[in-house]
Design an enzyme around this catalytic site. Structure first.
Site, PDB file in Angstrom:
ATOM      1  N   HIS A 110      -3.895  -9.536  -4.133  1.00 11.26           N
ATOM      2  CA  HIS A 110      -5.244  -9.699  -3.270  1.00 11.26           C
ATOM      3  C   HIS A 110      -6.278  -8.936  -4.328  1.00 11.26           C
ATOM      4  O   HIS A 110      -7.109  -8.524  -3.812  1.00 11.26           O
ATOM      5  CB  HIS A 110      -4.928  -8.613  -2.276  1.00 11.26           C
ATOM      6  N   ALA A 122       0.961  -0.977   0.073  1.00 12.64           N
ATOM      7  CA  ALA A 122      -0.149   0.079  -0.096  1.00 12.64           C
ATOM      8  C   ALA A 122       0.911   1.280   0.084  1.00 12.64           C
ATOM      9  O   ALA A 122       0.565   2.261  -0.375  1.00 12.64           O
ATOM     10  CB  ALA A 122      -0.872   0.101   1.139  1.00 12.64           C
ATOM     11  N   ASN A 148      11.322   1.775   2.223  1.00 12.35           N
ATOM     12  CA  ASN A 148       9.965   1.753   2.752  1.00 12.35           C
ATOM     13  C   ASN A 148      10.308   3.059   3.824  1.00 12.35           C
ATOM     14  O   ASN A 148      11.225   3.481   4.237  1.00 12.35           O
ATOM     15  CB  ASN A 148      10.034   0.792   3.655  1.00 12.35           C
ATOM     16  N   GLN A 161       0.614  -6.374  -3.452  1.00 10.37           N
ATOM     17  CA  GLN A 161      -0.425  -6.531  -2.494  1.00 10.37           C
ATOM     18  C   GLN A 161      -1.641  -5.568  -2.921  1.00 10.37           C
ATOM     19  O   GLN A 161      -2.692  -5.695  -2.307  1.00 10.37           O
ATOM     20  CB  GLN A 161      -0.041  -6.654  -1.101  1.00 10.37           C
ATOM     21  N   PHE A 186      -2.647   1.381   5.177  1.00 10.80           N
ATOM     22  CA  PHE A 186      -3.401   0.599   6.537  1.00 10.80           C
ATOM     23  C   PHE A 186      -2.520   1.113   7.658  1.00 10.80           C
ATOM     24  O   PHE A 186      -3.211   1.463   8.849  1.00 10.80           O
ATOM     25  CB  PHE A 186      -3.555  -0.821   6.376  1.00 10.80           C
ATOM     26  N   CYS A 225     -24.160 -16.044 -10.150  1.00  6.16           N
ATOM     27  CA  CYS A 225     -24.182 -16.387 -11.559  1.00  6.16           C
ATOM     28  C   CYS A 225     -22.774 -16.190 -12.196  1.00  6.16           C
ATOM     29  O   CYS A 225     -22.631 -16.636 -13.241  1.00  6.16           O
ATOM     30  CB  CYS A 225     -25.258 -15.804 -12.353  1.00  6.16           C
TER      31      CYS A 225
HETATM   32  P1  NAD Z   1       0.687  -1.404   5.276  1.00  2.00           P
HETATM   33  O1  NAD Z   1      -0.534  -0.197   5.448  1.00  2.00           O
HETATM   34  O2  NAD Z   1       0.684  -2.422   6.181  1.00  2.00           O
HETATM   35  O3  NAD Z   1       2.042  -0.663   5.232  1.00  2.00           O
HETATM   36  C1  NAD Z   1       2.561   0.037   4.273  1.00  2.00           C
HETATM   37  C2  NAD Z   1       3.925   0.336   4.596  1.00  2.00           C
HETATM   38  O4  NAD Z   1       4.342   1.337   3.512  1.00  2.00           O
HETATM   39  C3  NAD Z   1       4.247   0.994   5.886  1.00  2.00           C
HETATM   40  O5  NAD Z   1       5.706   0.377   6.423  1.00  2.00           O
HETATM   41  C4  NAD Z   1       4.537   2.454   5.520  1.00  2.00           C
HETATM   42  O6  NAD Z   1       5.488   3.280   6.368  1.00  2.00           O
HETATM   43  C5  NAD Z   1       4.945   2.416   4.046  1.00  2.00           C
HETATM   44  N1  NAD Z   1       4.876   3.787   3.200  1.00  2.00           N
HETATM   45  C6  NAD Z   1       4.048   4.364   3.393  1.00  2.00           C
HETATM   46  N2  NAD Z   1       3.946   5.297   2.454  1.00  2.00           N
HETATM   47  C7  NAD Z   1       5.148   5.199   1.725  1.00  2.00           C
HETATM   48  C8  NAD Z   1       5.822   5.841   0.604  1.00  2.00           C
HETATM   49  N3  NAD Z   1       5.363   6.780   0.151  1.00  2.00           N
HETATM   50  N4  NAD Z   1       7.012   5.397   0.482  1.00  2.00           N
HETATM   51  C9  NAD Z   1       7.647   4.140   1.005  1.00  2.00           C
HETATM   52  N5  NAD Z   1       6.849   3.521   2.063  1.00  2.00           N
HETATM   53  C10 NAD Z   1       5.837   3.915   2.386  1.00  2.00           C
HETATM   54  O7  NAD Z   1       0.327  -1.964   3.733  1.00  2.00           O
HETATM   55  P2  NAD Z   1       0.797  -3.540   3.253  1.00  2.00           P
HETATM   56  O8  NAD Z   1       1.993  -4.001   3.790  1.00  2.00           O
HETATM   57  O9  NAD Z   1       0.672  -3.239   1.666  1.00  2.00           O
HETATM   58  O10 NAD Z   1      -0.381  -4.373   3.882  1.00  2.00           O
HETATM   59  C11 NAD Z   1      -1.795  -4.304   3.857  1.00  2.00           C
HETATM   60  C12 NAD Z   1      -2.716  -4.509   2.943  1.00  2.00           C
HETATM   61  O11 NAD Z   1      -3.374  -3.398   2.605  1.00  2.00           O
HETATM   62  C13 NAD Z   1      -2.365  -5.133   1.677  1.00  2.00           C
HETATM   63  O12 NAD Z   1      -2.956  -6.551   1.848  1.00  2.00           O
HETATM   64  C14 NAD Z   1      -3.224  -4.422   0.493  1.00  2.00           C
HETATM   65  O13 NAD Z   1      -4.274  -5.325  -0.087  1.00  2.00           O
HETATM   66  C15 NAD Z   1      -4.134  -3.680   1.475  1.00  2.00           C
HETATM   67  N6  NAD Z   1      -4.310  -2.170   0.714  1.00  2.00           N
HETATM   68  C16 NAD Z   1      -4.023  -1.918  -0.607  1.00  2.00           C
HETATM   69  C17 NAD Z   1      -4.233  -0.511  -0.592  1.00  2.00           C
HETATM   70  C18 NAD Z   1      -4.156  -0.152  -2.207  1.00  2.00           C
HETATM   71  O14 NAD Z   1      -4.386  -0.893  -3.094  1.00  2.00           O
HETATM   72  N7  NAD Z   1      -3.581   1.184  -2.670  1.00  2.00           N
HETATM   73  C19 NAD Z   1      -4.584   0.421  -0.023  1.00  2.00           C
HETATM   74  C20 NAD Z   1      -4.555   0.235   1.321  1.00  2.00           C
HETATM   75  C21 NAD Z   1      -4.481  -1.290   1.810  1.00  2.00           C
END
Ligand code: NAD
Length: 238
Positions: free
Chosen positions: A120, A23, A212, A102, A34, A131
């Site tokens: 995901h 994300a 990250n 993800q 998240f 259907c």
């Molecule tokens: P997460 O929210 O758990 O972690 C996000 C990580 O990214 C954190 O460590 C954060 O510090 C870091 N981060 C945030 N902005 C950043 C940036 N600009 N550059 C670098 N790092 C950054 O998200 P996750 O690990 O993907 O897991 C959570 C679940 O969230 C996934 O299964 C996903 O399906 C879902 N999700 C998806 C979306 C989307 O599709 N955009 C949005 C929200 C959640």
């Protein structure tokens, strides 16, 4: 910055890069993640978001699921950022073989990437649970309450909810790409969500990079770690 030079050197020498992301890749496009400070898990709802986004909740509180989903999970006008575009560019150069994501937002494809493995699922695909008829995302986005198919079945987004299994084929192809890669770049993910986070263990190549904001919860030994915004970091790569 010394780390950027190191990353540039790794990318210059790489022949088969796989990107594994989450994300955080899309926060610079205005989609909240998240677990960050501004993430969805810090907001207050009647139920914790992990519970709302579960299979059980979908079955027993379907209306509340869709209220949350339409409000917080759909960002249909979001645009790719510099990270998405750089990864698409690396694919065009023949250096990157796959993006394992993800994310469910479709932004990698909007940026021009074609080898995208969506662990995901995607908000852009929606099916009748009865259907199987395909529905465009607008059918869900513009609905009120629970969206129904002409046949009376519920239209469900093709996203993997908590308690649901991942698509076996997508998992297998993702693992194969990661096993064969010489370089794995992990970015914008807390590595908290399994089984997705476990896929990085299949990497046995030469160079591992983590980009990250803050350290992911899983320790990645021997990685080049760059603490920063992934769009800002990757836009400095030539
Ligand atoms: P997460 O929210 O758990 O972690 C996000 C990580 O990214 C954190 O460590 C954060 O510090 C870091 N981060 C945030 N902005 C950043 C940036 N600009 N550059 C670098 N790092 C950054 O998200 P996750 O690990 O993907 O897991 C959570 C679940 O969230 C996934 O299964 C996903 O399906 C879902 N999700 C998806 C979306 C989307 O599709 N955009 C949005 C929200 C959640």
């Amino acid at each position: 910055m010394e780390e950027i030079l190191k990353l540039q050197k790794i990318i210059d020498g790489a022949k088969d890069i796989v990107f594994f992301g989450g994300a955080g890749v899309s926060t610079e496009s205005g989609i909240p993640d998240f677990r960050s400070q501004d993430g969805l898990y810090k907001l207050k709802y009647d139920y914790p978001p992990e519970q709302i986004l579960s299979h059980t909740f979908f079955n027993y509180h379907t209306r509340e699921f869709f209220d949350f989903y339409r409000d917080k999970m759909l960002y249909l006008n979001a645009k790719p950022n510099a990270a998405h575009y750089k990864l698409a560019d690396l694919e065009k150069q023949g250096k990157l073989s796959a993006i394992v994501t993800q994310n469910i937002d479709g932004l990698h494809q909007k940026a021009g990437s074609s080898d995208v493995l969506e662990l995901h699922g995607s908000v852009w695909r929606n099916y009748c649970t009865h259907c199987g008829k395909f529905y465009h995302v607008e059918s869900v986005a513009n609905s009120q309450g629970v969206p129904y198919c002409d046949c009376g079945g519920i239209i469900k987004p093709d996203v993997v909810l908590y308690e649901e299994g991942l698509d076996k084929d997508i998992l297998e192809i993702s693992i194969k790409h990661i096993e064969e890669a010489d370089t794995l770049i992990i970015g914008g993910t807390s590595l908290n969500v399994y089984p997705a986070a476990g896929l990085v263990d299949y990497f046995h190549g030469k160079n591992l990079v983590v980009i990250n904001k803050g350290k992911p919860s899983k320790i990645i030994p021997d990685a080049l770690y760059i603490d920063g915004k992934i769009g800002e970091v990757l836009s400095q790569i030539k």
